[in-house]
Design a protein around this motif. Structure first.
Motif, PDB file in Angstrom:
ATOM      1  N   MET A   1       0.844  -1.182   0.000  1.00 28.24           N
ATOM      2  CA  MET A   1       0.000   0.000   0.000  1.00 28.24           C
ATOM      3  C   MET A   1       0.882   1.235   0.000  1.00 28.24           C
ATOM      4  SD  MET A   1      -2.838   1.112   2.818  1.00 28.24           S
ATOM      5  CE  MET A   1      -3.691  -0.448   2.626  1.00 28.24           C
ATOM      6  N   SER A   2       0.699   2.114  -0.953  1.00 27.55           N
ATOM      7  CA  SER A   2       1.557   3.283  -1.062  1.00 27.55           C
ATOM      8  C   SER A   2       1.077   4.428  -0.197  1.00 27.55           C
ATOM      9  CB  SER A   2       1.635   3.739  -2.521  1.00 27.55           C
ATOM     10  OG  SER A   2       0.341   4.071  -3.010  1.00 27.55           O
ATOM     11  N   GLU A   3      -0.186   4.413   0.222  1.00 25.51           N
ATOM     12  CA  GLU A   3      -0.724   5.538   0.979  1.00 25.51           C
ATOM     13  C   GLU A   3      -1.853   5.060   1.873  1.00 25.51           C
ATOM     14  OE1 GLU A   3      -3.529   9.089  -0.411  1.00 25.51           O
ATOM     15  OE2 GLU A   3      -1.461   9.363  -1.107  1.00 25.51           O
ATOM     16  N   TYR A   4      -1.947   5.679   3.048  1.00 25.29           N
ATOM     17  CA  TYR A   4      -3.064   5.376   3.932  1.00 25.29           C
ATOM     18  C   TYR A   4      -3.425   6.645   4.697  1.00 25.29           C
ATOM     19  CZ  TYR A   4      -5.871   3.579   7.752  1.00 25.29           C
ATOM     20  OH  TYR A   4      -6.886   3.361   8.649  1.00 25.29           O
ATOM     21  N   GLN A   5      -4.689   7.043   4.628  1.00 31.79           N
ATOM     22  CA  GLN A   5      -5.193   8.169   5.387  1.00 31.79           C
ATOM     23  C   GLN A   5      -6.520   7.776   6.024  1.00 31.79           C
ATOM     24  OE1 GLN A   5      -4.545  12.329   3.665  1.00 31.79           O
ATOM     25  NE2 GLN A   5      -4.576  11.091   1.803  1.00 31.79           N
ATOM     26  N   TYR A   6      -6.708   8.185   7.259  1.00 32.76           N
ATOM     27  CA  TYR A   6      -7.930   7.861   7.994  1.00 32.76           C
ATOM     28  C   TYR A   6      -8.526   9.147   8.542  1.00 32.76           C
ATOM     29  CZ  TYR A   6     -11.023   5.898  11.589  1.00 32.76           C
ATOM     30  OH  TYR A   6     -12.099   5.567  12.359  1.00 32.76           O
ATOM     31  N   TYR A   7      -9.797   9.392   8.237  1.00 37.69           N
ATOM     32  CA  TYR A   7     -10.530  10.560   8.718  1.00 37.69           C
ATOM     33  C   TYR A   7     -11.728  10.086   9.538  1.00 37.69           C
ATOM     34  CZ  TYR A   7      -8.163  13.308   5.021  1.00 37.69           C
ATOM     35  OH  TYR A   7      -7.247  13.921   4.206  1.00 37.69           O
ATOM     36  N   GLU A   8     -11.891  10.630  10.735  1.00 32.09           N
ATOM     37  CA  GLU A   8     -13.079  10.330  11.521  1.00 32.09           C
ATOM     38  C   GLU A   8     -13.576  11.606  12.197  1.00 32.09           C
ATOM     39  OE1 GLU A   8     -14.788   7.548  15.169  1.00 32.09           O
ATOM     40  OE2 GLU A   8     -12.769   7.198  14.375  1.00 32.09           O
ATOM     41  N   PHE A   9     -14.824  11.946  11.922  1.00 39.96           N
ATOM     42  CA  PHE A   9     -15.494  13.087  12.532  1.00 39.96           C
ATOM     43  C   PHE A   9     -16.628  12.554  13.405  1.00 39.96           C
ATOM     44  CE2 PHE A   9     -13.747  14.469   8.517  1.00 39.96           C
ATOM     45  CZ  PHE A   9     -13.254  15.741   8.744  1.00 39.96           C
ATOM     46  N   ALA A  10     -16.855  13.203  14.561  1.00 43.83           N
ATOM     47  CA  ALA A  10     -17.925  12.765  15.459  1.00 43.83           C
ATOM     48  C   ALA A  10     -18.773  13.955  15.889  1.00 43.83           C
ATOM     49  CB  ALA A  10     -17.339  12.066  16.682  1.00 43.83           C
ATOM     50  N   ALA A  11     -20.094  13.782  15.826  1.00 42.96           N
ATOM     51  CA  ALA A  11     -21.043  14.770  16.349  1.00 42.96           C
ATOM     52  C   ALA A  11     -21.484  14.286  17.727  1.00 42.96           C
ATOM     53  CB  ALA A  11     -22.241  14.905  15.412  1.00 42.96           C
ATOM     54  N   LEU A  12     -21.130  15.034  18.757  1.00 41.39           N
ATOM     55  CA  LEU A  12     -21.367  14.587  20.127  1.00 41.39           C
ATOM     56  C   LEU A  12     -22.518  15.305  20.806  1.00 41.39           C
ATOM     57  CD1 LEU A  12     -17.606  14.481  21.211  1.00 41.39           C
ATOM     58  CD2 LEU A  12     -18.990  12.570  20.395  1.00 41.39           C
ATOM     59  N   ASP A  13     -22.623  16.604  20.614  1.00 46.61           N
ATOM     60  CA  ASP A  13     -23.651  17.383  21.309  1.00 46.61           C
ATOM     61  C   ASP A  13     -24.995  17.347  20.598  1.00 46.61           C
ATOM     62  OD1 ASP A  13     -21.786  18.028  23.191  1.00 46.61           O
ATOM     63  OD2 ASP A  13     -21.348  20.018  22.395  1.00 46.61           O
ATOM     64  N   HIS A  14     -24.986  17.209  19.263  1.00 47.07           N
ATOM     65  CA  HIS A  14     -26.221  17.194  18.486  1.00 47.07           C
ATOM     66  C   HIS A  14     -26.087  16.195  17.342  1.00 47.07           C
ATOM     67  CE1 HIS A  14     -27.599  20.789  20.571  1.00 47.07           C
ATOM     68  NE2 HIS A  14     -26.408  21.338  20.346  1.00 47.07           N
ATOM     69  N   ALA A  15     -27.144  15.511  17.037  1.00 49.80           N
ATOM     70  CA  ALA A  15     -27.138  14.570  15.917  1.00 49.80           C
ATOM     71  C   ALA A  15     -27.233  15.324  14.588  1.00 49.80           C
ATOM     72  CB  ALA A  15     -28.291  13.588  16.047  1.00 49.80           C
ATOM     73  N   LEU A  16     -26.642  14.756  13.559  1.00 51.76           N
ATOM     74  CA  LEU A  16     -26.744  15.329  12.218  1.00 51.76           C
ATOM     75  C   LEU A  16     -28.129  15.032  11.641  1.00 51.76           C
ATOM     76  CD1 LEU A  16     -23.291  14.103  10.867  1.00 51.76           C
ATOM     77  CD2 LEU A  16     -23.832  16.408  11.657  1.00 51.76           C
ATOM     78  N   ASP A  17     -28.789  16.061  11.102  1.00 59.44           N
ATOM     79  CA  ASP A  17     -30.092  15.818  10.496  1.00 59.44           C
ATOM     80  C   ASP A  17     -29.920  15.336   9.056  1.00 59.44           C
ATOM     81  OD1 ASP A  17     -29.598  18.075   8.880  1.00 59.44           O
ATOM     82  OD2 ASP A  17     -30.616  19.413  10.288  1.00 59.44           O
ATOM     83  N   ALA A  18     -31.028  15.024   8.402  1.00 56.30           N
ATOM     84  CA  ALA A  18     -30.985  14.464   7.050  1.00 56.30           C
ATOM     85  C   ALA A  18     -30.323  15.421   6.065  1.00 56.30           C
ATOM     86  CB  ALA A  18     -32.402  14.124   6.592  1.00 56.30           C
ATOM     87  N   ARG A  19     -30.599  16.702   6.206  1.00 58.21           N
ATOM     88  CA  ARG A  19     -29.978  17.685   5.296  1.00 58.21           C
ATOM     89  C   ARG A  19     -28.470  17.714   5.462  1.00 58.21           C
ATOM     90  NH1 ARG A  19     -27.968  22.379   6.188  1.00 58.21           N
ATOM     91  NH2 ARG A  19     -28.874  22.478   8.295  1.00 58.21           N
TER      92      ARG A  19
END
Length: 387
Positions: A1-19
């Protein structure tokens, strides 16, 4: 594998709505998106968005790592619980930064591996689970615990971004008693444990669970009943983390007491070097002791084996012949090892002459077995001057 990137975002105080989830899906068609998170890995290419902007707009926590050594941790905290004035004393280099966006303060911590060491575990499992291990540090920071901020300052010191003569910011209590979330953050950001130990020498002990419970009981008693009812309502509808942070932040923060003696960055680095040297000396002594114990155990086993072999030398010579006749590499190796043991016994019994004669006869009778002869030669068995 020549490259590896990992992204993780978390919404803690409020849930993400459909929009909001749809907006994120427009950024990446392959990411895993839920009301609470956005996760993606890349073996080729990159995220088509600025993580800073995504945190400002949607998320409360972010983790990034790459196989060329970049580790990044970002937390978004309500500005009423953490302001830029507080973070300014600790975020003093390129490795750490903080800014205000809307009603929030964002803390951004970046650790670069200058050697570019590739960690195999990133390719197998990657960053999964790492952010979850650290999110409690955000709640504690929002509640007034300044240890994460001080660790951010140490990150700048370690990166050489703080002049030696610069004085440290206030040292929070409990720096020598990091909890699991802060230990995970320290490890992820590669902050030198000896530097943390050096800094913690000026930190007071954290309060006990009983003392903390007593303090919180008095704090709760001082809150107006209407405010308590509002907080309970917010907890009931799921706003637990933010309510907890607000409760912890009421009336006090875990900062250093006034009049605390401050050290310079250079003094801390020198003290950390002393701790590291002491640790290395201790580790070397332990390794030497373990090696000595291992060597004694191996020697005892060998002595027992030689004692048993000395009583059955003729059977051992026949066993050598049987192993050779098997014509397998592993059996040749076993035969050579057995011959070496027989040689040691002959030296102890002053019988090297007869032993050398038998080895010479064995070599002659099996002279066409090139693989065996090569092994005997490498072991020095049968050559002039050997035993």
């Amino acid at each position: 594998m020549s490259e590896y990137q990992y992204y993780e975002f978390a919404a803690l105080d409020h849930a993400l709505d459909a929009r909001q989830q749809a907006e994120l899906r427009a950024i990446s068609t392959r990411a895993t998106i839920t009301p609470a998170s956005f996760v993606n890995t890349y073996e080729w290419g990159d995220l088509k968005a600025d993580p800073r902007q995504l945190v400002e707009r949607y998320f409360d926590a972010f983790l990034y790592l790459s196989n060329w050594g970049t580790h990044r941790l970002m937390f978004r905290i309500p500005g009423t619980l953490l302001d830029e004035q507080t973070t300014a004393a600790y975020c003093v280099g390129d490795a750490t930064s903080a800014w205000t966006t809307g009603e929030h303060t964002v803390l951004d911590l970046i650790a670069e591996d200058e050697d570019g060491v590739y960690e195999e575990d990133w390719a197998e499992g990657g960053g999964e689970g790492r952010l979850a291990a650290m999110v409690a540090a955000r709640t504690e920071l929002a509640g007034g615990d300044r240890r994460l901020l001080y660790l951010a300052w140490l990150l700048c010191v370690q990166a050489g971004q703080v002049p030696d003569q610069n004085v440290e910011p206030p040292v929070p209590p409990g720096l020598g008693q990091l909890n699991a979330a802060l230990r995970s953050a320290t490890t992820f950001l590669r902050i030198d444990e000896h530097l943390v130990t050096a800094a913690a020498t000026a930190s007071t002990d954290d309060e006990s669970d009983a003392d903390r419970a007593s303090r919180l009981r008095h704090k709760l008693a001082s809150i107006p009943q209407a405010d308590k009812d509002e907080m309970l309502l917010r907890v009931a509808v799921g706003d637990v983390q933010r309510v907890r942070a607000e409760l912890l932040a009421r009336g006090d923060t875990a900062v250093a007491p006034d009049g605390q003696d401050r050290r310079t960055a250079g003094q801390l680095v020198a003290l950390a070097r002393t701790y590291r040297d002491d640790w290395l000396r201790t580790r070397h002594r332990q390794q030497a002791r373990r090696k000595a114990e291992h060597d004694r155990a191996v020697a005892a086993v060998r002595e027992q084996r030689l004692a048993t072999l000395a009583a059955r030398q003729e059977q051992a010579w026949r066993q050598v012949e049987d192993l050779i006749e098997a014509r397998k590499g592993a059996d040749y190796d076993a035969a050579v090892a057995l011959l070496q043991d027989l040689g040691e016994i002959s030296r102890r019994l002053s019988q090297t002459g007869p032993y050398q004669q038998r080895v010479a006869e064995l070599r002659q009778s099996h002279r066409r077995k090139t693989t065996l002869i090569n092994r005997l030669n490498r072991a020095g068995l049968g050559r002039v001057g050997s035993s």
